[in-house]
Structures are given as C-alpha cells and as structure tokens.
Design a protein around this motif. Structure first.
Motif, short mmCIF file in Angstrom:
data_model
loop_
_atom_site.label_atom_id
_atom_site.label_comp_id
_atom_site.label_asym_id
_atom_site.label_seq_id
_atom_site.Cartn_x
_atom_site.Cartn_y
_atom_site.Cartn_z
N GLU A 169 -16.97 9.25 -67.49
CA GLU A 169 -18.26 9.37 -67.86
C GLU A 169 -19.16 8.60 -66.77
O GLU A 169 -20.20 8.99 -66.03
CB GLU A 169 -18.70 8.92 -69.32
N ASP A 227 -19.29 10.70 -63.61
CA ASP A 227 -19.46 12.28 -64.00
C ASP A 227 -18.61 13.15 -63.34
O ASP A 227 -18.88 14.04 -62.35
CB ASP A 227 -20.79 12.84 -63.77
N ARG A 272 -12.18 11.03 -72.64
CA ARG A 272 -13.25 10.66 -71.99
C ARG A 272 -13.04 8.93 -71.85
O ARG A 272 -12.81 8.38 -72.98
CB ARG A 272 -14.49 10.99 -72.84
N ASP A 320 -15.02 5.48 -69.45
CA ASP A 320 -16.12 5.16 -68.95
C ASP A 320 -15.75 5.11 -67.30
O ASP A 320 -16.69 5.29 -66.77
CB ASP A 320 -16.50 3.73 -69.33
#
Length: 181
Positions: free
Chosen positions: A111, A114, A155, A157
């Motif tokens: 994330e 991206d 997902r 960070d």
C-alpha cells in the motif's frame, strides 16, 4: 492486526474461504450465461473457469459443481453430458496456472508504494503496470475481475529487507510489513 503467514514453499497462505465471494461471482456469472440455452460451447468455458478458481483456492469442488449443474439442468442439456463436462473441467483445472487466485499466493500488495511485490523474484511492480502486464489473466467476460483483484492479495504497508529478521510478515510500529530478506 491479522498477520498473514507463508507456506513451507514461500507462498502467502490464504484460506479458501478468502476467495468465496469471488467464486460465487464467477458461478453466478456463468449460471446466468447458460440460461438462454445450455450447450457445450457455453457450458464448458464456465465450468473450466469455475473449476480453475476452486482448484486454485483449495475449496471443495463437489458442492460448487452441483450448483452449476443445477443451473444447467434448467435448460435442455442432458444430465449425462453435464456430468461429463464438469468432470472434464475439474480434471484439467490444475492446468489453468494463469488463474488469478494462484497469483494471490505469489504477489503481495504494498500500500505504501501502490505496487505489487513478487515473493519469489523480490521484484516490485507499479500497480498500473501490474494490471496491464496481467491483463489477460485478470480479465473476465464481465470486466469486473480487474477492478476487484486488489482486495484479494495480502496487503502490507511496506517491504523491508532485514537479514537479522526471519523472512515473512510482521507488525512494526503499528504497520504490517513483509521482510523480504
């Protein structure tokens, strides 16, 4: 925080239930497609698509195949042919190695950047480039899979490379990270 784990061969462990809604979507889509008349040319591609997702997710085939068969029985397709084509689709399901569910075990979404990170190669790929690169895998007749794909991979960070820490997922200062070392 739910921290993902890696399997013995370095892939992200994702339980088959993680993909239930996607399999339901595919089942509903193909069940609708055969409503106007069921023939091998429109039944078998649906059976193959459903079988590939079920196989890749590790879910149980029989209950899902039964539901697709029920949709086909509402048309004029003979039950013996339905059974034969479902068996054929399941037999070859493992050959659909391009299945997007397989990709969820091999890529994680980062994330903070991206982007997607490939667990085996250690390569990061920008999200837009990733979606373009795998357009042939992430496109289904409805066009919804590409948009929905982002919700399925694990997902994090960010990705770190700390040789002093075991490879895998962990929490660091309230953020989920993947150590690629």
């Amino acid at each position: 925080m739910n921290i993902p784990t890696l399997t013995h061969n370095g892939r992200v462990h994702l339980d088959h239930a993680h993909f239930n809604d996607a399999i339901e979507f595919t089942l509903d889509h193909w069940s609708y497609e055969i409503q106007g008349g069921c023939h091998a040319w429109n039944f078998l591609p649906g059976a193959a698509a459903i079988a590939a997702e079920v196989f890749a997710s590790g879910a149980e085939w029989e209950p899902i195949a039964r539901r697709y068969a029920e949709a086909a029985r509402k048309t004029d397709m003979p039950p013996a042919k339905i059974h034969r084509l479902l068996a054929l689709a399941w037999e070859w399901a493992g050959y659909s190695r391009g299945c997007w569910i397989e990709m969820c075990h091999e890529w994680i979404y980062v994330e903070g950047h991206d982007s997607y990170f490939h667990l085996t190669s250690g390569r990061s790929v920008d999200r837009e480039d990733f979606l373009d690169l795998f357009d042939n895998v992430l496109t289904d007749p409805s066009g919804d899979l590409k948009r929905a794909f982002n919700q399925y991979p694990a997902r994090v960070d960010r990705v770190v490379r700390d040789p002093a820490t075991v490879r895998g997922f962990y929490e660091l200062e309230g953020a989920l990270v993947f150590n690629a070392a």
